[in-house]
Design an enzyme around this catalytic site. Structure first.
Site, PDB file in Angstrom:
ATOM      1  CD  GLU A  76      -3.013  -0.982   0.149  1.00 54.76           C
ATOM      2  OE1 GLU A  76      -3.037   0.050  -0.552  1.00 54.76           O
ATOM      3  OE2 GLU A  76      -3.815  -1.923  -0.013  1.00 54.76           O
ATOM      4  CG  ASP A 216      -5.428  -7.591  -7.957  1.00 60.08           C
ATOM      5  OD1 ASP A 216      -4.400  -7.829  -7.291  1.00 60.08           O
ATOM      6  OD2 ASP A 216      -6.260  -6.748  -7.609  1.00 60.08           O
ATOM      7  CD  GLU A 309     -14.565  -5.847  -1.842  1.00 61.25           C
ATOM      8  OE1 GLU A 309     -13.455  -5.864  -1.295  1.00 61.25           O
ATOM      9  OE2 GLU A 309     -14.757  -5.331  -2.957  1.00 61.25           O
ATOM     10  CD  GLU A 330     -10.260  -2.356  -8.546  1.00 61.85           C
ATOM     11  OE1 GLU A 330      -9.216  -2.152  -7.903  1.00 61.85           O
ATOM     12  OE2 GLU A 330     -11.402  -2.097  -8.100  1.00 61.85           O
ATOM     13  CB  THR A 420      -2.070  -1.251  -9.495  1.00 57.54           C
ATOM     14  OG1 THR A 420      -3.229  -2.073  -9.306  1.00 57.54           O
ATOM     15  CG2 THR A 420      -1.429  -0.955  -8.146  1.00 57.54           C
TER      16      THR A 420
END
Length: 626
Positions: A76, A216, A309, A330, A420
Site C-alpha cells: 500500500e 491481480d 466484493e 476497477e 495500479t
C-alpha cells in the site's frame, strides 16, 4: 464529485490519512502523513487545478517526513505514497505538462527516495520477495509474518523502476525485478501462481490461482513494466502467464479460481478486483474477450447497483462475508479502456449508470461512503484514498474523452502508463529509453558512457556512498567488465542468436524447451550444412553464462569453406546483465554488424538480414463454459 470529496477531506480530515465522510472526521489508516492528499496530487493536475496542485505539492514537500516509528504495508505504501509522489514530481517538474511549479525543486523526489530506502529492508529475504510490512524507522520486526501475497511481491516494478531511472540508482529497480523473478520461478508447471507465499522458503501457503484478490496486479505489472520500460523479460513472463490464465481460469465470460498445480476449479467466484482484467486485456490487444467479460461483470453491478466484493457464480448470489462495495475503481477503469479502444457509446451508458449509483447511493455529507451491503445499500463511515486517486479519475477521463478530450493524458506531450493506483507515469526518454545508452544516432543520451543509467547532472546528486552496481561483474580473463565490452554495441547486438527461444535468450531454463533444444541440436549434427548451431542458455548459480552463437557468413559457399571452430564465437555475459540481450524487435531479427575488441584479439561479425521471427506468443483461451 471529486471536489465534494476532496474539499470534505481538506476541511474535516487533513492532515490525517483519510476522511470519515458520515461523521465528517479524519483518521490515520496507513502512516499518518496525509495519505489522501498525496494520493490525489496527480488528479488535481489532471483536472488542471493549478492553485490546489501547487499548494498541495508545496505543503507535502515542507511537512511530510518518513522518519517515523510506524509499521506500514509495503504494498500500500508503494502504490499510494511512492507512486503518488513520483507522479506528482514528474508533472510539477516538467514545463511540457502545463502544470510546472516555478518554486518546485525536486522536493517530492527527495521524499520518494527517502521512503523507498526505508522500504528496502523488507527485501532482505532468501527469495528476494519482500515482507508484507516494514517499520519506517527500525526496519522489519523480528516477529513479522513470513507470508505475503503474490500481488504484494509483484506490484513494485513501476514505482521502483521509475525511481531508479530518476535518481540513477539501479538498486530499486533491481530488487523489484528480483521479487518478480522470485515469484515467477516458483510458478507451477501450468504457469500459474498461487495467492500467498512464504518469503523465506518459497513455499506456497495458498495455492488457489486466480486473477482477483491477492494476485491481480501481479499480472498487471508484468505487462505495464514492459510497456513503460521496454523490458522484454517482463513481456515474456506476461505472455506465458496470460496464456495460462486464459486456458485454466477463463470460463467465458467469467473467471474462476483453480488449484495452481492441477487446474481443478476450487472456487467459482467473481470478486470485484477481477474487474480490472478487461482493461488489461485492452492494453494487451485482446479486446473481444474483454468485451464479453466486461458485460458479465457489469451485469452484477446492474443487479445490485454496486459490485459486491464477492459474487458466487454457482448460486448467482452475493457471497456471505463479501457483501460490501468500498468505492472500488476497477470496473470503471475497464469501462474507460474499452471505450477508448472501441468508441462504442454503450460504455458511456455504463459510466452514466455507475455515476448515478455513486451519486444516489454512496454520496454522504462530507464525501462518498463505503457501501457495507450492496443489497440494502447501507452506508459505512469510510472513504478510501483511492476514490480520489482512481474512481473519479477514470470516470472523468471516460466522459472527457467522449466530449473531446482536453487533458494531459489524451492531449499531453507523452503517452502515460497508469499504475495500479491510477497514478500517471509518462513514457518519456528519461524513463523509457534509459537503456538505449546512445547506441544509435538520435537516441536519448543520459550522460557519459558509464555503468547504470549514466551520470546526468539531475541524477548524480541522488547517488549515495553505498550505491550498488549490479552490472559490473568482471570476467577472469579481462580487465574490462562485460558491460564495458558490450556497452556501445547494445543497439546492434539484436539477432546474434536468432535460433534461441525467448527463455533461452533470457538465460532461463524450462524443461519443455530443453527437450526442444536437444532435438534441434541433434538435428543440427545430422545436417552439418545448416547455417546455425543452436545453443542452450540456462540459469547458472555462478555469475557467468556462456552463450555460443554462429557467425553467419555472407554466402553459403563462404560458410562451407570455414571450419566449425572458426564459425563459433563465444560471448560471455554476466547473469546480472541480461538486459543487454533483451531488446524487443517487434518479431523480426535484423542483421547488424558487431565489432568487439579486446587485448587478446578482435571479433568481427557480419550477419545477414534474416526473416526468422521470434515465435509469437499466441493468446489462447478456454472456450468451455462453466
Amino acid at each position: 464529485m471529486f471536489y465534494h470529496a476532496f474539499d470534505g477531506y481538506m476541511q474535516y480530515a487533513f492532515p490525517l490519512d483519510e476522511l470519515r465522510p458520515l461523521s465528517c472526521q479524519g483518521e490515520d489508516s496507513l502512516g499518518g502523513y496525509a495519505l489522501t492528499l498525496i494520493d490525489s496530487l496527480d488528479t488535481l493536475a489532471l483536472l488542471g487545478d493549478t492553485e490546489r496542485f501547487g499548494f498541495a505539492v508545496e505543503w507535502v514537500g515542507k511537512n511530510v517526513r518518513f522518519d517515523i516509528n510506524k509499521t506500514v504495508s509495503v504494498f500500500e505504501t508503494n502504490i499510494r505514497i511512492l507512486g503518488g509522489l513520483l507522479s506528482a514530481h514528474l508533472i510539477a517538474s516538467d514545463y511540457a505538462t502545463g502544470m510546472r511549479i516555478q518554486s518546485y525543486d525536486d522536493q517530492l523526489l527527495h521524499l520518494a527516495l527517502d521512503l523507498a530506502q526505508r522500504l528496502l529492508p523488507a527485501f532482505d529475504t532468501p527469495t528476494g520477495i519482500p515482507f508484507g510490512s516494514v517499520n519506517l524507522l527500525y526496519g522489519v520486526d523480528e516477529n513479522e509474518s513470513k507470508i505475503t501475497s503474490t500481488a504484494g511481491g509483484g506490484t513494485l516494478t513501476l514505482e521502483f523502476g521509475v525511481l531508479s531511472r530518476l535518481t540513477n540508482n539501479t538498486v530499486f529497480e533491481q530488487v523489484a525485478k528480483n521479487s518478480v523473478r522470485g515469484i515467477w520461478a516458483r510458478r507451477s508447471k501450468l504457469n500459474l501462481v498461487g495467492a500467498h507465499i512464504n518469503v523465506f522458503t518459497g513455499e506456497w501457503t495458498q495455492k488457489d490461482a486466480g486473477i482477483g484478490t491477492s494476485i491481480d496486479s501481479f499480472y498487471e505489472y508484468l505487462l505495464k513494466a514492459h510497456l513503460l520500460f521496454g523490458d522484454e523479460e517482463y513481456l515474456y513472463m506476461f505472455q506465458q502467464a496470460y496464456k495460462a490464465a486464459m486456458h485454466y481460469l477463463h470460463h467465458d465470460p467469467w473467471y474462476v479460481e483453480v488449484n495452481m498445480n492441477s487446474g481443478a476449479t476450487v472456487w467459482p467466484l467473481f470478486n470485484s478486483l477481477q474487474a480490472f482484467w478487461p482493461g488489461l486485456q485492452v492494453l494487451a490487444g485482446d479486446v473481444d474477450p474483454a468485451i464479453r467479460t466486461h458485460a458479465a461483470f457489469f451485469s452484477v453491478w446492474k443487479k445490485y447497483g454496486f459490485t459486491p466484493e464477492g459474487f458466487n457464480l454457482a448460486t448467482s448470489t452475493v457471497q456471505n462475508g463479501q457483501r460490501s462495495y468500498p468505492l472500488r475503481p476497477e470496473l470503471i477503469e475497464s469501462t474507460y479502456w474499452l471505450f477508448k479502444a472501441t468508441r462504442d457509446h454503450r460504455y458511456l451508458d455504463v459510466g452514466r449508470d455507475i455515476l448515478a449509483s455513486l451519486q444516489y447511493g454512496a454520496k454522504c455529507p462530507c464525501g462518498y461512503c463505503h457501501i457495507s451491503d450492496v443489497e440494502t445499500h447501507k452506508q459505512d463511515d469510510h472513504m478510501e484514498s483511492f476514490f480520489l486517486a482512481e474512481t473519479v479519475k477514470y470516470l472523468w477521463l471516460l466522459f472527457d474523452l467522449a466530449a473531446g478530450p482536453d487533458n494531459i493524458v489524451e492531449n499531453g506531450p507523452y503517452k502515460y502508463i497508469f499504475s495500479t493506483e491510477g497514478h500517471l507515469f509518462p513514457v518519456t526518454p528519461e524513463i523509457a529509453l534509459v537503456d538505449e545508452h546512445c547506441s544509435y544516432f538520435g537516441a536519448f543520451c543520459d550522460g557519459s558512457a558509464g555503468h547504470g543509467y549514466g551520470t546526468s547532472a539531475s541524477s548524480t546528486k541522488y547517488q549515495n556512498a553505498n550505491y550498488t552496481q549490479f552490472d559490473g561483474s568482471r570476467t577472469p580473463s579481462s580487465e574490462y567488465s562485460v558491460s564495458d565490452i558490450l556497452f556501445t554495441t547494445r543497439g546492434y547486438i539484436k539477432g546474434v542468436c536468432p535460433r534461441l527461444t525467448h527463455a533461452q535468450k533470457l538465460g532461463i531454463s524450462y524443461s519443455d524447451e530443453e527437450g526442444n533444444f536437444i532435438e534441434q541440436n541433434s538435428e543440427s549434427h545430422e545436417n552439418p550444412d545448416e547455417s546455425a548451431v543452436v545453443s542452450s542458455v540456462q540459469a547458472q548459480s555462478s555469475s557467468l553464462i556462456l552463450i555460443s552463437h554462429p557467425v553467419a557468413s555472407q554466402s553459403d559457399e563462404a560458410l562451407k569453406s570455414r571450419s566449425r571452430s572458426q564459425d563459433l564465437a563465444n560471448i560471455v555475459a554476466t547473469a546480472d546483465s541480461e538486459s543487454i540481450m533483451t531488446d524487443y524487435t517487434g518479431g523480426s531479427l535484423g542483421g547488424n554488424t558487431i565489432e568487439l575488441t579486446e587485448d587478446t584479439g578482435s571479433i568481427s561479425e557480419q550477419t545477414e538480414d534474416t526473416d526468422e521471427e521470434i515465435a509469437p506468443q499466441d493468446f489462447q483461451q478456454n472456450e468451455d463454459t462453466s
